[in-house]
Design a protein around this motif. Structure first.
Motif, PDB file in Angstrom:
ATOM      1  N   GLU A 160      -6.051   4.404 -16.734  1.00  0.00           N
ATOM      2  CA  GLU A 160      -5.001   4.705 -15.761  1.00  0.00           C
ATOM      3  C   GLU A 160      -5.308   4.281 -14.333  1.00  0.00           C
ATOM      4  O   GLU A 160      -4.421   4.274 -13.510  1.00  0.00           O
ATOM      5  CB  GLU A 160      -4.653   6.207 -15.809  1.00  0.00           C
ATOM      6  CG  GLU A 160      -5.874   7.124 -15.798  1.00  0.00           C
ATOM      7  CD  GLU A 160      -5.533   8.607 -15.909  1.00  0.00           C
ATOM      8  OE1 GLU A 160      -4.531   8.926 -16.557  1.00  0.00           O
ATOM      9  OE2 GLU A 160      -6.272   9.422 -15.337  1.00  0.00           O
TER      10      GLU A 160
ATOM     11  N   SER B 168       0.346   4.586 -13.615  1.00  0.00           N
ATOM     12  CA  SER B 168      -0.516   5.760 -13.620  1.00  0.00           C
ATOM     13  C   SER B 168      -0.189   6.733 -14.740  1.00  0.00           C
ATOM     14  O   SER B 168       0.939   6.785 -15.234  1.00  0.00           O
ATOM     15  CB  SER B 168      -0.382   6.493 -12.279  1.00  0.00           C
ATOM     16  OG  SER B 168      -0.766   5.634 -11.243  1.00  0.00           O
ATOM     17  N   GLY B 169      -1.198   7.504 -15.070  1.00  0.00           N
ATOM     18  CA  GLY B 169      -1.046   8.536 -16.090  1.00  0.00           C
ATOM     19  C   GLY B 169      -1.451   9.875 -15.522  1.00  0.00           C
ATOM     20  O   GLY B 169      -1.654  10.025 -14.319  1.00  0.00           O
TER      21      GLY B 169
ATOM     22  N   GLY C  38      -7.312  -1.460  -5.286  1.00  0.00           N
ATOM     23  CA  GLY C  38      -6.052  -2.203  -5.341  1.00  0.00           C
ATOM     24  C   GLY C  38      -5.383  -2.424  -4.006  1.00  0.00           C
ATOM     25  O   GLY C  38      -4.811  -3.479  -3.757  1.00  0.00           O
TER      26      GLY C  38
ATOM     27  N   THR D 164      -4.619   6.147  -2.437  1.00  0.00           N
ATOM     28  CA  THR D 164      -5.479   6.980  -3.284  1.00  0.00           C
ATOM     29  C   THR D 164      -6.033   6.206  -4.481  1.00  0.00           C
ATOM     30  O   THR D 164      -6.742   6.762  -5.300  1.00  0.00           O
ATOM     31  CB  THR D 164      -4.730   8.209  -3.838  1.00  0.00           C
ATOM     32  OG1 THR D 164      -3.714   7.758  -4.742  1.00  0.00           O
ATOM     33  CG2 THR D 164      -4.105   9.030  -2.730  1.00  0.00           C
ATOM     34  N   GLY D 165      -5.649   4.941  -4.601  1.00  0.00           N
ATOM     35  CA  GLY D 165      -6.080   4.127  -5.742  1.00  0.00           C
ATOM     36  C   GLY D 165      -7.593   4.160  -5.902  1.00  0.00           C
ATOM     37  O   GLY D 165      -8.325   4.306  -4.924  1.00  0.00           O
ATOM     38  N   LEU D 166      -8.047   4.018  -7.144  1.00  0.00           N
ATOM     39  CA  LEU D 166      -9.476   4.149  -7.417  1.00  0.00           C
ATOM     40  C   LEU D 166     -10.105   2.841  -7.880  1.00  0.00           C
ATOM     41  O   LEU D 166     -11.195   2.836  -8.439  1.00  0.00           O
ATOM     42  CB  LEU D 166      -9.705   5.248  -8.466  1.00  0.00           C
ATOM     43  CG  LEU D 166      -9.381   6.679  -8.000  1.00  0.00           C
ATOM     44  CD1 LEU D 166      -9.542   7.667  -9.147  1.00  0.00           C
ATOM     45  CD2 LEU D 166     -10.278   7.072  -6.828  1.00  0.00           C
TER      46      LEU D 166
ATOM     47  N   HIS E 147      -9.043  13.452 -20.154  1.00  0.00           N
ATOM     48  CA  HIS E 147      -7.877  13.548 -21.021  1.00  0.00           C
ATOM     49  C   HIS E 147      -8.325  13.326 -22.465  1.00  0.00           C
ATOM     50  O   HIS E 147      -8.216  12.231 -23.010  1.00  0.00           O
ATOM     51  CB  HIS E 147      -6.839  12.513 -20.622  1.00  0.00           C
ATOM     52  CG  HIS E 147      -6.583  12.441 -19.133  1.00  0.00           C
ATOM     53  ND1 HIS E 147      -6.208  13.558 -18.409  1.00  0.00           N
ATOM     54  CD2 HIS E 147      -6.646  11.428 -18.242  1.00  0.00           C
ATOM     55  CE1 HIS E 147      -6.045  13.207 -17.136  1.00  0.00           C
ATOM     56  NE2 HIS E 147      -6.312  11.927 -17.017  1.00  0.00           N
TER      57      HIS E 147
ATOM     58  N   ARG F  12       0.826  -1.190   0.000  1.00  0.00           N
ATOM     59  CA  ARG F  12       0.000   0.000   0.000  1.00  0.00           C
ATOM     60  C   ARG F  12       0.866   1.248   0.000  1.00  0.00           C
ATOM     61  O   ARG F  12       1.869   1.314   0.702  1.00  0.00           O
ATOM     62  CB  ARG F  12      -0.903  -0.005   1.236  1.00  0.00           C
ATOM     63  CG  ARG F  12      -1.895   1.137   1.296  1.00  0.00           C
ATOM     64  CD  ARG F  12      -2.713   1.042   2.582  1.00  0.00           C
ATOM     65  NE  ARG F  12      -3.597   2.180   2.709  1.00  0.00           N
ATOM     66  CZ  ARG F  12      -4.887   2.173   2.402  1.00  0.00           C
ATOM     67  NH1 ARG F  12      -5.441   1.075   1.926  1.00  0.00           N
ATOM     68  NH2 ARG F  12      -5.633   3.243   2.565  1.00  0.00           N
TER      69      ARG F  12
HETATM   70  C1  LIG Z   1      -8.621  12.623  -6.557  1.00  0.00           C
HETATM   71  C2  LIG Z   1      -7.888  11.526  -7.276  1.00  0.00           C
HETATM   72  C3  LIG Z   1      -7.402  11.783  -8.535  1.00  0.00           C
HETATM   73  C4  LIG Z   1      -6.700  10.802  -9.226  1.00  0.00           C
HETATM   74  N1  LIG Z   1      -6.195  11.090 -10.461  1.00  0.00           N
HETATM   75  C5  LIG Z   1      -5.494  10.159 -11.133  1.00  0.00           C
HETATM   76  C6  LIG Z   1      -4.953  10.458 -12.419  1.00  0.00           C
HETATM   77  O1  LIG Z   1      -5.081  11.556 -12.949  1.00  0.00           O
HETATM   78  N2  LIG Z   1      -4.268   9.475 -13.057  1.00  0.00           N
HETATM   79  C7  LIG Z   1      -4.081   8.253 -12.502  1.00  0.00           C
HETATM   80  O2  LIG Z   1      -3.460   7.410 -13.135  1.00  0.00           O
HETATM   81  N3  LIG Z   1      -4.593   7.942 -11.293  1.00  0.00           N
HETATM   82  C8  LIG Z   1      -5.283   8.862 -10.599  1.00  0.00           C
HETATM   83  N4  LIG Z   1      -5.798   8.539  -9.366  1.00  0.00           N
HETATM   84  C9  LIG Z   1      -5.619   7.186  -8.837  1.00  0.00           C
HETATM   85  C10 LIG Z   1      -4.422   6.967  -7.879  1.00  0.00           C
HETATM   86  O3  LIG Z   1      -4.055   8.181  -7.292  1.00  0.00           O
HETATM   87  C11 LIG Z   1      -3.232   6.348  -8.586  1.00  0.00           C
HETATM   88  O4  LIG Z   1      -3.572   5.041  -8.967  1.00  0.00           O
HETATM   89  C12 LIG Z   1      -1.967   6.300  -7.714  1.00  0.00           C
HETATM   90  O5  LIG Z   1      -0.870   5.883  -8.492  1.00  0.00           O
HETATM   91  C13 LIG Z   1      -2.065   5.400  -6.526  1.00  0.00           C
HETATM   92  O6  LIG Z   1      -0.966   5.651  -5.672  1.00  0.00           O
HETATM   93  P1  LIG Z   1      -1.042   5.318  -4.118  1.00  0.00           P
HETATM   94  O7  LIG Z   1       0.269   5.591  -3.549  1.00  0.00           O
HETATM   95  O8  LIG Z   1      -2.174   6.023  -3.514  1.00  0.00           O
HETATM   96  O9  LIG Z   1      -1.309   3.749  -4.187  1.00  0.00           O
HETATM   97  P2  LIG Z   1      -2.346   2.886  -3.367  1.00  0.00           P
HETATM   98  O10 LIG Z   1      -3.729   3.310  -3.618  1.00  0.00           O
HETATM   99  O11 LIG Z   1      -1.911   2.787  -1.969  1.00  0.00           O
HETATM  100  O12 LIG Z   1      -2.122   1.487  -4.060  1.00  0.00           O
HETATM  101  C14 LIG Z   1      -2.481   1.269  -5.400  1.00  0.00           C
HETATM  102  C15 LIG Z   1      -1.992  -0.104  -5.865  1.00  0.00           C
HETATM  103  O13 LIG Z   1      -0.602  -0.103  -5.843  1.00  0.00           O
HETATM  104  C16 LIG Z   1      -0.108  -1.182  -5.071  1.00  0.00           C
HETATM  105  N5  LIG Z   1       1.116  -0.660  -4.460  1.00  0.00           N
HETATM  106  C17 LIG Z   1       1.280   0.462  -3.748  1.00  0.00           C
HETATM  107  N6  LIG Z   1       2.563   0.635  -3.424  1.00  0.00           N
HETATM  108  C18 LIG Z   1       3.234  -0.412  -3.934  1.00  0.00           C
HETATM  109  C19 LIG Z   1       4.589  -0.815  -3.939  1.00  0.00           C
HETATM  110  N7  LIG Z   1       5.544  -0.097  -3.342  1.00  0.00           N
HETATM  111  N8  LIG Z   1       4.915  -1.962  -4.581  1.00  0.00           N
HETATM  112  C20 LIG Z   1       3.977  -2.698  -5.194  1.00  0.00           C
HETATM  113  N9  LIG Z   1       2.698  -2.366  -5.221  1.00  0.00           N
HETATM  114  C21 LIG Z   1       2.324  -1.237  -4.596  1.00  0.00           C
HETATM  115  C22 LIG Z   1      -1.223  -1.514  -4.119  1.00  0.00           C
HETATM  116  O14 LIG Z   1      -1.155  -2.847  -3.712  1.00  0.00           O
HETATM  117  C23 LIG Z   1      -2.423  -1.242  -4.975  1.00  0.00           C
HETATM  118  O15 LIG Z   1      -2.693  -2.341  -5.784  1.00  0.00           O
HETATM  119  C24 LIG Z   1      -6.525   9.521  -8.649  1.00  0.00           C
HETATM  120  C25 LIG Z   1      -7.021   9.273  -7.375  1.00  0.00           C
HETATM  121  C26 LIG Z   1      -7.698  10.258  -6.693  1.00  0.00           C
HETATM  122  C27 LIG Z   1      -8.218   9.944  -5.329  1.00  0.00           C
END
Ligand SMILES: Cc1cc2nc3c(=O)[nH]c(=O)nc-3n(C[C@H](O)[C@H](O)[C@H](O)COP(=O)(O)OP(=O)(O)OC[C@H]3O[C@@H](n4cnc5c(N)ncnc54)[C@H](O)[C@@H]3O)c2cc1C
Lengths: 486, 406
Positions: free
Chosen positions: A418, A152-153, A82, A77-79, A374, A73
């Motif tokens: 994304e 992510s994008g 995950g 912020t994942g949507l 986008h 984790r």
């Molecule tokens: C308001 C908002 C706007 C957003 N806009 C975008 C956007 O424009 N583009 C976009 O692509 N996404 C967007 N997202 C989605 C999200 O922010 C992305 O997916 C982001 O990359 C998740 O990062 P996180 O650190 O919060 O991961 P988490 O939500 O904590 O985890 C996401 C996934 O990654 C895995 N993970 C986390 N860390 C690791 C690690 N070190 N090694 C292996 N696996 C790991 C987790 O198991 C999980 O499956 C948005 C989300 C919100 C809430």
């Protein structure tokens, strides 16, 4: 292993302050950024917050011995659900591994720990003339580890590519507990592209403990243009024409009227309140080239009956135009208590048809839907506005999402551009992929994680057993040889 | 090479050649081979058959020529779906009619096939600015020895639906399955281009100039330097609109004060076509070896200098050296006098002291015996073997050819 022993062993690895196990402390780890109802929540047995790679490896080894699933984790912020520990077990939260270890100006790389916040990397490298190109709207909060896991994008991925195009190497803890490096500073490492396999694998193939990422030099000039249109079709047409004219903008974003209504009163970005849609078009690069592109873009927008075209070159003006876009999701609170969005991708030329279908769905389901997305790469974000306290709203939202997804897939689109599949969209996977397609994905998973204990129940449709793939394959082979029929 | 003759794969003769006409036929063939314990060597344009370890066996050469042709092309969306057997030159011609292109300039040139390009991951000078097919690949169809045909990715430019298998298949040298078709995002053709080529008295000056260009000139499409046609050179290509090409040239001219020539438009393109030919994996001479070394970009010059110093001592006479300072890669072609398997192995070992990664792209088959042309064994070899086991448990495809003899 009983619970007390588990907690004790975890504390031996990460220290007493590195383990959360009381129900109240676990609560925030039951969710990620997704909408309640669209994904299930689940409580882990414990959350461990390591500070070193070795600790991550030790936790993984412990989980293996204890027969417990492991879910990585980042910021949560994942949507797509995950980071939710679907089958309980241990959550490894990487937020305390948040050092930028090295910035190399000459190689144009940064070596970072997974808990580094996306925007922090850009802010730290900006004084040296760089930025980290993947820029999700959540960039103030999300981590590089999460970005890698979700591939992510963001708006600027139109020109600069998504996360996978910016990751050169990864240090990962594998499901067998080993610490390995994939890829690296030098190009052309031998063998399969494991870095490519790991990016976008949603934490199912390995836990990223360090990432070597590419830094992009800041362009010499940047221009942001705002074009307003009286109808969405014209805005879509302008999008296609700009790209069709051989211009590759750094970003090309669209916001519809409902979005403008939410954003403009809050941020005064200067979007005309009466426009059906606005485009935000950013071009960058050589100053003369940017100027030339700006002139062409303005002409194309005029041709497509734009009601206003404005240009901003000064940083403050550009930031203001962008602010509305970046804050759009937050501003939705002005319109409704809750929103739910999907992120299907459609061919650019199908944007007008798709947006009008989304409009129909909005009317059929009596759900206001705001579009902010986008446009340049056809990646939609229809935001369904609702109130979860109102009976029936959540159900209607889920029904409407299904219609949108099915429509997008039918016209040749993708489930997710994304945000990833997670649990949220896993049951839609069969809309796009055959059992054989999924078997190939399962093959990849089996080679990394034969017992499937890393982030179980993600990506694959509910009830799908990766372990059965070999049996299926043997069956297919036997069937082909006429030994028996399925 | 004549595709109709039965090819030898690194000296190993194949016993038959097949040209299946569609994806299911490929899959069926692979399943039959798996069942009969035969090995299959996928063959595209034959431009990179020198790449890899000599195969353990080579029963069937599978030509992808029956899988050519454009499957779907949407110029408006800038996406293309094409059969694996399509020649790059033919694909570029179709794209050019619509003012579009795949911005790649691989060593195999126009004769390389799309499938071969994905499988080998070979890149050319444009990688400096445009990335590689890895970055352009948005979807793929594969035929597997299990008898199935699978797809991954799709026909849109952004997609995270499930594991990113297109990236896994890219560069897997046909050891996980046979690529039957692929989808790409394509780009607008640059409106114009120009190239500046400078000659230098020695390698130090040339590498210093190339390195300086990399830091100072932001918009170069390609920067190559090294030894070409018996001269030390630096070549910088600019593509795009008139103003940025002009500005780029001006900036490069400030650095390249030496003996320079400027090539415009068609002349510029022609210069690079010729350069691309210099990268070819097809040997000109019998005792010729082509290797690619890579280090972190900042030490490219040191690598090039090291190679130039070491090679003669090892009995090798370079005829071409091409360094990509942005990438940290150096390609060098040389004749190894009185070469043998032992001599090549020794040379590989010594050069591995200069470079992080080293691939012997082409060498006489007899000299390759016993060494792994992919250089250092990756620490993750067991994981790679596990992948092979999942996708090709009977080791039907290109047995032994890939890294670690996968
Ligand atoms: C308001 C908002 C706007 C957003 N806009 C975008 C956007 O424009 N583009 C976009 O692509 N996404 C967007 N997202 C989605 C999200 O922010 C992305 O997916 C982001 O990359 C998740 O990062 P996180 O650190 O919060 O991961 P988490 O939500 O904590 O985890 C996401 C996934 O990654 C895995 N993970 C986390 N860390 C690791 C690690 N070190 N090694 C292996 N696996 C790991 C987790 O198991 C999980 O499956 C948005 C989300 C919100 C809430």
């Amino acid at each position: 292993m009983d619970r007390a022993t588990l907690i004790d062993r975890l504390q031996q690895i990460v220290g007493p302050n590195g383990v959360f196990h009381r129900p109240a402390d676990l609560l925030v780890y039951e969710y990620d950024g997704s909408v309640d109802g669209a994904v299930d929540t689940a409580a882990p047995a414990a959350v461990a917050l390591p500070t070193t790679t070795e600790q991550v490896a030790a936790i993984v080894t412990l989980a293996r011995q204890a027969g417990l699933p492991v879910t990585a984790r980042g910021a949560g912020t994942g949507l797509s659900g995950g980071a939710v520990a679907q089958q309980g077990g241990i959550i490894i939260a990487l937020t305390r591994m948040d050092r930028i270890i090295e910035i190399d100006r000459e190689d144009r790389t940064a070596l970072v720990e997974p808990g580094v916040i996306n925007l922090e990397l850009t802010e730290t490298t900006a004084p040296q003339g760089f930025f980290f190109a993947p820029d999700p709207s959540s960039q103030r909060a999300c981590t590089i580890g999460g970005n890698c896991a979700e591939n992510s994008g963001g708006p600027h991925c139109l020109k600069y590519g998504v996360t996978t195009n910016h990751v050169l190497g990864l240090e990962v803890v594998l499901p067998d507990g080993r610490i390995v490096w994939t890829g690296g500073r030098a190009d052309g490492s031998a063998g399969y592209d494991l870095t490519g396999a790991l990016v976008g694998s949603e934490g199912m193939l390995g836990i990223v403990t360090k990432a070597l990422v590419r830094l992009t030099p800041k362009p010499a000039a940047t221009l942001v243009q705002l074009a307003a249109f009286a109808d969405i079709e014209s805005a879509s047409l302008a999008t296609s024409k700009i790209i069709g004219a051989g211009i590759l903008p750094a970003a090309l974003e669209m916001m519809d009227n409902l979005t403008i209504q939410a954003v403009e009163p809050a941020y005064h970005a200067g979007y005309p309140l009466d426009a059906a849609a606005v485009l935000l078009i950013e071009t960058d690069g050589d100053p003369d080239e940017v100027e030339a592109m700006g002139v062409e873009i303005a002409a194309i927008c005029q041709d497509c009956a734009a009601t206003t075209v404005r240009s901003a070159t000064a940083a403050a003006e550009r930031d203001l135009l962008w602010k509305g876009r970046k804050m759009a999701l937050g501003a939705m609170g002005r319109l409704a208590p809750n929103y739910y969005l999907h992120d299907t991708v459609v061919p650019r030329s199908k944007l007008p048809a798709t947006l009008s279908r989304v409009g129909e769905i909005s009317r059929e389901y009596k759900l206001p839907i705001a579009n902010v997305f986008h446009a340049g790469d056809g990646n939609l974000h229809p935001l369904m506005l609702f109130d979860r306290r109102r009976p029936g709203d959540v159900e209607r939202v889920l029904e409407a999402s299904k219609e949108i997804i099915v429509y997008c897939v039918e016209i040749g689109g993708a489930l997710s551009g994304e945000h990833g599949i997670g649990t949220e969209k896993r049951d839609y996977m069969t809309l796009v992929f055959t059992a054989d397609d999924l078997a190939a994905m399962a093959g990849l998973r089996n080679s990394f994680d034969p017992t499937g204990y890393f982030n179980p129940e993600k990506i694959f449709p509910k009830g799908y057993m990766c372990g059965e793939v070999r049996a299926l394959r043997a069956q297919a082979m036997a069937q082909k040889l006429g030994i028996y029929a399925l | 090479m004549m595709i109709d003759d039965l090819p030898r794969i690194d000296g190993v003769p194949v016993t038959s050649m097949v040209t299946p006409g569609d994806a299911p036929a490929v899959a069926e063939l692979l399943a039959d081979a798996a069942n009969l314990g035969q090995s299959v060597i996928p063959v595209g344009g034959g431009t990179a058959l020198a790449l890899g370890n000599p195969p353990g066996s080579a029963d069937i050469a599978l030509s992808t020529r029956g899988l050519g042709g454009i499957i779907d092309y949407e110029p408006f969306d800038l996406v293309l779906s094409v059969g694996a057997g399509a020649r790059l030159g033919d694909v570029q011609a179709v794209l050019a009619e619509h003012g579009q292109t795949l911005p790649i300039d691989p060593p195999g040139g126009d004769d390389a096939t799309i499938g071969g390009l994905i499988a080998t991951a070979l890149t050319g000078p444009l990688r400096h600015s445009a990335g590689s097919l890895r970055d352009l690949l948005i979807g793929i169809s594969m035929a597997h020895p299990s008898g199935t045909v699978t797809k991954a990715g799709g026909m849109v430019v952004k997609n995270v639906s499930g594991f990113d298998l297109p990236r896994v298949y890219h560069g897997s040298l046909g050891t996980l399955g046979v690529i039957v078709s692929a989808n790409f995002k394509v780009l607008p053709l640059p409106r114009t281009e120009a190239t500046i080529v400078a000659r230098f008295a020695g390698i130090e000056e040339a590498m210093l100039a190339a390195t300086t260009i990399r830091t100072r000139v932001a918009n170069a499409a390609a920067i190559e330097s090294g030894w070409l046609d018996d001269e030390w050179f630096v070549a910088v290509r600019f593509t795009g609109r008139e103003p940025s090409v002009r500005n780029g040239l001006a900036a490069a001219t400030e650095v390249l004060v030496a003996d320079t020539a400027i090539f415009d438009r068609a002349d510029s393109a022609a210069w690079w076509k010729r350069y691309q030919a210099a990268l070819s994996l097809t040997a000109n001479d019998e005792d010729e070896v082509l290797i690619r070394c890579a280090v972190r970009p900042r030490t490219t010059a040191a690598l090039a200098l090291g190679l130039v110093a070491k090679l003669p001592v090892l009995g090798a006479t370079p005829s071409f050296l091409g360094a990509s300072v942005g990438l940290g890669a150096v390609l060098v072609r040389f004749q190894l006098h009185d070469g043998s398997a032992d001599r090549l192995a020794e040379l590989q070992m010594i050069l591995l002291g200069l470079a992080n990664n080293l691939t012997i792209l082409a060498a006489p088959p007899a000299w390759k015996a016993g060494l792994d042309v992919w250089g250092r064994t990756p620490e993750t070899l067991d994981l790679m073997q596990a992948m092979k086991e999942q996708f090709d448990p009977h080791r039907v495809l290109n047995p032994g050819r890939f890294a670690g003899f996968i």
